[in-house]
Structure formats: C-alpha cells, structure tokens
Scaffold this motif. Structure first.
Motif, PDB file in Angstrom:
ATOM      1  N   SER A 127       0.819  -1.216   0.000  1.00  0.00           N
ATOM      2  CA  SER A 127       0.000   0.000   0.000  1.00  0.00           C
ATOM      3  C   SER A 127       0.853   1.266   0.000  1.00  0.00           C
ATOM      4  CB  SER A 127      -0.934   0.000   1.216  1.00  0.00           C
ATOM      5  OG  SER A 127      -0.189  -0.115   2.419  1.00  0.00           O
ATOM      6  N   GLU A 128       1.963   1.273   0.746  1.00  0.00           N
ATOM      7  CA  GLU A 128       2.821   2.454   0.785  1.00  0.00           C
ATOM      8  C   GLU A 128       3.577   2.621  -0.530  1.00  0.00           C
ATOM      9  OE1 GLU A 128       5.346   2.241   4.160  1.00  0.00           O
ATOM     10  OE2 GLU A 128       3.716   2.518   5.613  1.00  0.00           O
ATOM     11  N   GLN A 129       4.054   1.509  -1.088  1.00  0.00           N
ATOM     12  CA  GLN A 129       4.794   1.581  -2.348  1.00  0.00           C
ATOM     13  C   GLN A 129       3.921   2.078  -3.488  1.00  0.00           C
ATOM     14  OE1 GLN A 129       6.221  -2.465  -2.505  1.00  0.00           O
ATOM     15  NE2 GLN A 129       8.282  -1.876  -1.842  1.00  0.00           N
ATOM     16  N   LYS A 130       2.639   1.716  -3.469  1.00  0.00           N
ATOM     17  CA  LYS A 130       1.733   2.189  -4.517  1.00  0.00           C
ATOM     18  C   LYS A 130       1.734   3.715  -4.576  1.00  0.00           C
ATOM     19  CE  LYS A 130      -1.520  -1.663  -4.078  1.00  0.00           C
ATOM     20  NZ  LYS A 130      -2.900  -2.052  -3.697  1.00  0.00           N
ATOM     21  N   ILE A 131       1.642   4.323  -3.405  1.00  0.00           N
ATOM     22  CA  ILE A 131       1.615   5.789  -3.341  1.00  0.00           C
ATOM     23  C   ILE A 131       2.957   6.375  -3.725  1.00  0.00           C
ATOM     24  CG2 ILE A 131       1.263   7.764  -1.804  1.00  0.00           C
ATOM     25  CD1 ILE A 131      -0.615   5.964  -0.162  1.00  0.00           C
ATOM     26  N   ASP A 132       4.035   5.786  -3.166  1.00  0.00           N
ATOM     27  CA  ASP A 132       5.364   6.338  -3.393  1.00  0.00           C
ATOM     28  C   ASP A 132       5.800   6.205  -4.854  1.00  0.00           C
ATOM     29  OD1 ASP A 132       5.480   6.979  -0.739  1.00  0.00           O
ATOM     30  OD2 ASP A 132       6.645   5.214  -0.148  1.00  0.00           O
ATOM     31  N   VAL A 133       5.509   5.053  -5.468  1.00  0.00           N
ATOM     32  CA  VAL A 133       5.880   4.859  -6.872  1.00  0.00           C
ATOM     33  C   VAL A 133       5.081   5.796  -7.764  1.00  0.00           C
ATOM     34  CG1 VAL A 133       5.861   3.227  -8.806  1.00  0.00           C
ATOM     35  CG2 VAL A 133       6.660   2.494  -6.560  1.00  0.00           C
ATOM     36  N   LYS A 134       3.820   6.023  -7.425  1.00  0.00           N
ATOM     37  CA  LYS A 134       2.999   6.943  -8.213  1.00  0.00           C
ATOM     38  C   LYS A 134       3.564   8.354  -8.144  1.00  0.00           C
ATOM     39  CE  LYS A 134      -0.495   8.135 -10.750  1.00  0.00           C
ATOM     40  NZ  LYS A 134      -0.567   7.694 -12.161  1.00  0.00           N
ATOM     41  N   ILE A 135       3.977   8.777  -6.940  1.00  0.00           N
ATOM     42  CA  ILE A 135       4.533  10.119  -6.769  1.00  0.00           C
ATOM     43  C   ILE A 135       5.823  10.280  -7.565  1.00  0.00           C
ATOM     44  CG2 ILE A 135       5.603  11.674  -5.082  1.00  0.00           C
ATOM     45  CD1 ILE A 135       3.569  10.646  -3.049  1.00  0.00           C
ATOM     46  N   THR A 136       6.638   9.228  -7.613  1.00  0.00           N
ATOM     47  CA  THR A 136       7.943   9.301  -8.286  1.00  0.00           C
ATOM     48  C   THR A 136       7.910   8.613  -9.651  1.00  0.00           C
ATOM     49  OG1 THR A 136       8.653   7.261  -7.175  1.00  0.00           O
ATOM     50  CG2 THR A 136       9.143   9.345  -6.067  1.00  0.00           C
ATOM     51  N   GLU A 137       6.748   8.554 -10.276  1.00  0.00           N
ATOM     52  CA  GLU A 137       6.605   7.824 -11.543  1.00  0.00           C
ATOM     53  C   GLU A 137       7.530   8.366 -12.627  1.00  0.00           C
ATOM     54  OE1 GLU A 137       2.935   5.999 -14.227  1.00  0.00           O
ATOM     55  OE2 GLU A 137       2.556   7.638 -12.807  1.00  0.00           O
ATOM     56  N   ASP A 138       7.825   9.656 -12.586  1.00  0.00           N
ATOM     57  CA  ASP A 138       8.701  10.238 -13.600  1.00  0.00           C
ATOM     58  C   ASP A 138      10.098   9.633 -13.570  1.00  0.00           C
ATOM     59  OD1 ASP A 138       6.648  11.838 -14.427  1.00  0.00           O
ATOM     60  OD2 ASP A 138       7.340  13.638 -13.377  1.00  0.00           O
ATOM     61  N   ALA A 139      10.486   9.039 -12.434  1.00  0.00           N
ATOM     62  CA  ALA A 139      11.835   8.461 -12.316  1.00  0.00           C
ATOM     63  C   ALA A 139      11.933   7.077 -12.938  1.00  0.00           C
ATOM     64  CB  ALA A 139      12.238   8.391 -10.842  1.00  0.00           C
ATOM     65  N   LEU A 140      10.819   6.454 -13.296  1.00  0.00           N
ATOM     66  CA  LEU A 140      10.860   5.080 -13.798  1.00  0.00           C
ATOM     67  C   LEU A 140      11.621   4.989 -15.120  1.00  0.00           C
ATOM     68  CD1 LEU A 140       7.256   3.800 -12.974  1.00  0.00           C
ATOM     69  CD2 LEU A 140       9.372   3.468 -11.687  1.00  0.00           C
ATOM     70  N   GLY A 141      11.532   6.027 -15.956  1.00  0.00           N
ATOM     71  CA  GLY A 141      12.263   5.999 -17.217  1.00  0.00           C
ATOM     72  C   GLY A 141      13.763   5.896 -16.997  1.00  0.00           C
ATOM     73  N   LYS A 142      14.287   6.632 -16.011  1.00  0.00           N
ATOM     74  CA  LYS A 142      15.721   6.579 -15.715  1.00  0.00           C
ATOM     75  C   LYS A 142      16.123   5.225 -15.156  1.00  0.00           C
ATOM     76  CE  LYS A 142      16.188  11.542 -14.846  1.00  0.00           C
ATOM     77  NZ  LYS A 142      16.546  12.580 -13.849  1.00  0.00           N
TER      78      LYS A 142
END
Length: 396
Positions: A147-162
């Motif tokens: 549940s916490e990772q869902k929120i955190d990954v969504k907030i930092t989604e722009d970093a997934l490309g890197k």
C-alpha cells in the motif's frame, strides 16, 4: 524519430493497421501472460487498449539531417509516407510504392483492401525508407507493490524511465490499476534488471518524501511569485554598518517584519537597501518602522554617567539586554547614544530615564535623612536613642 525515443526505458513502439500498412506510434504499457497481446496507448489518445503482439514493431532507427537530405527514392522503391492529423499533429507512417518521380515530388501508390491503389503526390521530406515489419518480441516481470509503495511509486513515476534506462529495460511502467510495477524487456535483460528494481523499491519512500517536499516548495514559490506581482514595492535606506542589528539575532527582526499583515517580502541588501513588497504603502511603512535601525541621543547629567554604566559595565549591559538596543555613554558623560529598532530605542530611553529619576529620588531621600539626623543631634538625641531603625525614615 527522435533519438531519445529510442533510448532504453522510453517504451515507444509502432503499431500497424494491417489493412492499410499504416504505422502509429504508441507507448507499450503491459504484456499479457501468454505474450500474445500488448497493452498500448496510442500517442494523442487517453485510453489504452490491447492489441495483437504481432502488430508491434520497434521504432525505426533515427536519421541524421544528412541522411534525410540524401534520401532520394527510385521507381518501385517501397517507402513510408508521413501523415499528420491537423487537430493534434499526431504523426503516422503509411507504406506505399514509388510510381513516378519529378524533382522533389513523388507519386506514391498505397495498397487498398480491394487490391486497387490510391495514389498521392507527396514531397520528398515526407518520405523515409520502408523498414518492413519485424515483430517486437517482449517479456515482462511483475513486481507487486504494497500500500505504501503504490503511493510512493505513483509520486515518483517520472523516475521510472531513468531506472529502466539504467537497468537496460525497454520500459518500466506502473500498471493501470497501480498495484504492480511492470518491467518489459528482452530475455536476460529482465534478470539483470531485477536487482536494480528491487533496490529502487527500497529507496522509493525516501524519493517520494523528497518529491513531496519539492512539490510543496514549488507551490510556495509560485504563491510567492504571484504575490510579488501584486501590491507595491517600497525601497528604504539603512546604515550598512547597522545591518546586523536591523536583521536581528537569527533574523528575528526580519522575520517579525515579514509576519506583519500585508507584507509579502522583505529583502535586505549588503549596501543597506531594504526592499519591502506589501499590499499597500502604509503596510510597507509599518514594516520599515519596526525594522529600521535609528540612532538617538539622550542627554544626561554627567554625574549619573558612572551609575548608568555600572560596576564593570554590568548595568549598561543589562539595559541593552532588556531593551534590545545598543548604547554607549559619551566620553564626556553628558549623553547616552542609543541605536537599534525604533521600538527598542524608545524602550531604552524610558528605562534610562526611569533609572536616573529613581537615582535622584534615592539621593533626595538620603539628603532628607541626613537633615533629620542633624536636627536630632541638635536636640541632643543620639542615634543610640532611636526606638526604630534610622533607615525607616527614608522609606516614608
């Protein structure tokens, strides 16, 4: 094709419309468990959809300006023609054959389902070589999120490309439902990427915290910039040598001025210039009145100079502490020089005047006591005959 769109991690593909041999750019989001379908979102569209995996190909390699300028197709060459929709300028590429050419203009025949051909005259700059259709073959790994990772990954989604680029993946996506992180790549690259993604998930909470803080600061900056576009800007001059007192210890005076109603910004420069941005001129003047350092001279009787200074300077130091104002007694002893905020100077004057008046009152009381003692001695009454302490006389 832009070069950065072919970099690892961007996840762009082209999807062919089989009947037309037309290619449309799309973002690859997911791969079905049997790898027969790809979940994609066409560029310019909002809703993703599932398409047959055989319809996807990698983006053609980018061309340099020199390659574009030197490309001149010949009769019967297979080429792809660029078309853009007027509304959103989404580009598509349609495969056809060169039928005629004249200078920089070419007649292209496009295949139709009825096996007849539609023809169009196009400019050379709209052409590129036909790259054929090699099916893009992808595998995927799925990383479930708590549940916490869902929120955190969504907030930092722009970093997934890197992260995807570092891991050598074709794409790294948050699933549509937001409950999984999907890594898409080719064979062994997925296993190589597993450790990097697991490490990323361990660090994502700290990244999200910093992203939240950055967002809050950006909002504050936008609000402050919006404020600065309103109201009035007033400029004042302060003595550069007194800036420390003007600002106050730990910037206390400056912060107090900034908290006044209607004050947007207070800037103090090294040359003594003070710039106050406020809703109105009156509010700016009020902030300056509280902030501004003034100097004032208080005349005193030289006889009380030592009293104001006190033993080893203790009295004048206590007065400075109580008032928040700097002060010094002139060498001649005839005046006290005060400097500081206007309110502090006013307080210091009141304290010194009170002390001097109190000292004079004590001296008057002492003179009265001395006179009474003299009169008693004249009457032949010695101090040893007092039925009460002599000092009580001075207390009235």
């Amino acid at each position: 094709v832009d070069a950065d769109e072919r970099e690892p991690g961007h996840g762009f593909v082209e999807i062919v419309e089989p009947n037309d041999r037309a290619y449309f750019k799309a973002v690859l989001i997911d791969v079905s468990s049997d790898r027969r379908q790809y979940h994609v979102r066409y560029v310019g569209e909002d809703e993703p959809l599932w398409v047959d995996a055989s319809r996807a190909r990698l983006l053609p390699p980018p061309r340099t300006d020199a390659e574009r300028a030197s490309f001149v197709p010949r009769l019967r060459d297979r080429v792809e023609v660029s078309f853009s929709e007027d509304e959103n300028q989404v580009e598509s590429w349609w495969e056809g054959e060169v039928q005629q050419c004249k200078g920089d203009f070419f007649v292209i025949a496009f295949s139709e389902p009825s096996e007849s051909s539609a023809r169009e005259v196009v400019e050379r700059e709209r052409l590129r070589p036909a790259y054929g259709h090699v099916v893009a073959d992808f595998h995927k790994l799925t990383f479930p999120l708590n549940s916490e990772q869902k929120i955190d990954v969504k907030i930092t989604e722009d970093a997934l490309g890197k992260v995807a680029k570092t891991a050598g993946l074709f794409a790294l996506r948050l699933s549509v439902a937001g409950d999984n992180l999907i890594a898409i790549g080719h064979g062994k690259s997925l296993e190589t990427a597993r450790g990097i993604i697991e490490w990323h998930l361990k660090k994502v909470s700290d990244m999200a915290r910093k992203a939240r803080l950055a967002h809050e600061l950006q909002e504050q900056l936008r609000e402050q910039q919006s404020r600065l576009q309103r109201g009035v800007v007033c400029t004042y001059a302060a003595d550069p040598s007194q800036l420390g007192r003007l600002i106050g210890a730990s910037r206390t005076h400056l912060r107090a001025a900034q908290r006044l109603p209607g004050i947007y910004r207070v800037e103090v420069r090294d040359d003594g210039t003070v710039i106050i941005n406020a809703e109105t001129r009156e509010q700016a003047d009020a902030a300056w009145a509280q902030l501004g350092v003034v100097e004032s001279v208080l005349p005193i009787d030289p006889a009380v100079a030592g009293f104001i200074i006190g033993k080893k300077g203790q009295q004048i130091q206590e007065l400075e502490r109580m008032s928040g104002c700097g002060m010094r007694v002139s060498p001649e002893g005839g005046e006290v020089v005060l400097w500081g905020q206007q309110a502090a100077v006013h307080k210091a004057r009141a304290l010194i005047e009170y002390l001097v008046e109190n000292l004079e009152e004590q001296r008057r009381a002492e003179r009265e006591i001395a006179e009474l003692e003299g009169e008693l001695r004249n009457l032949g009454v010695g101090p040893e005959r007092y039925s009460f302490p002599l000092r009580a006389v001075g207390r009235g």
